[in-house]
Design an enzyme around this catalytic site. Structure first.
Site, PDB file in Angstrom:
ATOM      1  N   ASP A 175      30.478 -13.721  28.132  1.00 55.75           N
ATOM      2  CA  ASP A 175      29.109 -13.250  28.320  1.00 55.75           C
ATOM      3  C   ASP A 175      28.992 -11.836  28.865  1.00 55.75           C
ATOM      4  OD1 ASP A 175      27.707 -15.355  27.186  1.00 55.75           O
ATOM      5  OD2 ASP A 175      28.033 -16.592  28.952  1.00 55.75           O
ATOM      6  N   ASP A 223      25.593 -19.687  21.344  1.00 56.68           N
ATOM      7  CA  ASP A 223      25.098 -18.630  22.231  1.00 56.68           C
ATOM      8  C   ASP A 223      25.867 -17.312  22.054  1.00 56.68           C
ATOM      9  OD1 ASP A 223      25.232 -21.315  23.098  1.00 56.68           O
ATOM     10  OD2 ASP A 223      24.648 -20.816  25.139  1.00 56.68           O
TER      11      ASP A 223
HETATM   12  N1  GLY Z   1      24.470 -19.259  27.408  1.00 59.96           N
HETATM   13  C1  GLY Z   1      24.139 -20.301  28.274  1.00 59.96           C
HETATM   14  C2  GLY Z   1      22.809 -20.900  28.070  1.00 59.96           C
HETATM   15  O1  GLY Z   1      22.064 -20.566  27.175  1.00 59.96           O
HETATM   16  O2  GLY Z   1      22.481 -21.767  28.863  1.00 59.96           O
END
Ligand code: GLY
Length: 409
Positions: A109, A168
């Site tokens: 991330d 994601d």
């Molecule tokens: N990327 C983590 C979420 O969307 O909770």
């Protein structure tokens, strides 16, 4: 008189106050954001970024948390709209707190974190130090790429999965694409394309709904499992995951002009639209018990140890963060889609934005721990963060409003 009464009734229904321009709504929301974020900023230590407000307490995350770029990012967006010099100072100060995150980083991330903070900062100020952070972030993320799998690894190897890729992760491709454009370094764009192509092949069901997690064999690149982590069950569609897919493939079309990405984004849009409730803000999972397309509580792959217990008659929780991400993506998708469909995507974004800006979702000044939106869900299964504000909901809500104004007013 009759039409006045109808107009007054429509104004009271979330999503129907279409008499008011989005510009007026945005003025109100950004003014609220200045007040809320000023309070939030005042109580943060140098090692913390705000995530949520739960049980009357603001919950802060560490600087390495996946959410840490969204508060500085939101401040940049508020500065962009208001030009407020105090907010600019806050945006710079909160962004500077992330100067050390490249060294401490251990997950995929880095794209979210660096792009929303330093990326927006660079776009709005041209500060070359911010560009250096973007380059370092792209290089760090590229280090997680496996040419055998064709993807960057999302989470590190764990008990359930060795090489998990979550939907994601499409969002983290943006920093690779941006840095590639800014520097001419093609390696980053090649990785982003490879990840998007592999995701397109393996993450979607025929109706363009998504699996949350696809786990790969690192040695052969073969798909080992298709499951969920945060959705209701392995075969259900977690609405935030679907909104990441909508945003991610729209963004990849913007960055590459590859028609396959636009086609996929449109398929995802067509899956989402009929799933949405009247006011446009999705339930936390499109197949959660109590929704139009509900699975039963014993659905295959529903986590067995889940703390989530639902009985007929219980409310179905919405996820304002999924709504905000979708709204932002629908606005961008409308710019690539001429004619009736583009208008439909923009209308859908408008419906979501009006609902999110209504008192049901938008916090009153001084409430909600300094966050803007209420009613988000982090993870219903572990019961961590349920019906709460979320820093990323605020970020994408503000981004969606700015995008809408650029496109439609
Ligand atoms: N990327 C983590 C979420 O969307 O909770």
């Amino acid at each position: 008189m009759k039409s006045l009464i109808i107009a007054a009734i429509l104004l009271l229904i979330p999503g129907c106050n279409s008499g008011k321009s989005i510009k007026k709504t945005a003025d109100m929301v950004f003014e609220r954001a200045v007040a809320q974020f000023t309070a939030l900023d005042a109580r943060l230590s140098p090692e913390q970024m705000p995530i949520t407000f739960d049980n009357g307490q603001v919950k802060d995350g560490k600087l390495n948390d996946w959410t840490s770029g969204f508060f500085p990012g939101s401040l940049w967006l508020v500065y962009e709209y208001t030009g407020n010099p105090d907010i600019l100072e806050m945006a710079k100060r909160q962004t500077a707190k992330l100067d050390g995150i490249i060294e401490m980083h251990t997950h995929h991330d880095i794209g979210f974190q660096v792009n929303s903070s330093f990326g927006n900062g660079y776009r709005l100020t041209g500060n070359p130090a911010y560009l250096e952070m973007m380059k370092a972030g792209a290089e760090k993320l590229a280090g997680r790429f496996s040419p055998v799998v064709g993807c960057t690894r999302s989470w590190n190897p764990g008990k359930r999965w060795n090489f998990p890729v979550i939907i994601d992760n499409m969002m983290n491709l943006e920093i690779l694409a941006e840095v590639s454009h800014l520097t001419g370094e093609e390696k980053y764009m090649d990785i982003a394309r490879s990840h998007a192509n592999t995701t397109l092949k393996n993450h979607f069901r025929p109706d363009a709904s998504t699996w949350h997690v696809v786990a790969y064999d690192e040695e052969t690149g073969a798909v080992e499992k298709k499951q969920t982590s945060q959705g209701f069950s392995d075969e259900s569609t977690w609405s935030r995951g679907e909104s990441w897919a909508l945003y991610g493939f729209t963004m990849m079309y913007r960055e590459t002009k590859d028609p396959a990405y636009l086609e996929q984004a449109r398929k995802v849009a067509e899956f989402i639209i009929p799933m949405l409730p009247k006011d446009g803000v999705p339930e936390w999972d499109f197949n959660a018990p109590g929704t139009k397309h509900a699975f039963d509580m014993n659905a295959v792959g529903a986590p067995k140890a889940s703390k989530f217990k639902w009985r007929p008659g219980d409310p179905v929780l919405r996820d304002s963060s999924a709504g905000a991400i979708m709204a932002s993506a629908f606005v961008e998708l409308s710019t690539f889609t001429p004619g009736k469909d583009g208008k439909r995507y923009l209308k859908c974004a408008e419906r979501i934005l009006r609902t999110l800006a209504s008192p049901e979702y938008l916090a009153a000044e001084g409430e909600n721990g300094g966050f803007l939106l209420k009613h988000g869900v982090t993870n219903l299964h572990s019961w961590s963060g349920v019906d709460i504000p979320l820093t990323y909901a605020d970020y994408y809500f503000l981004e969606a409003l700015l995008r809408y104004l650029r496109v439609a007013e």
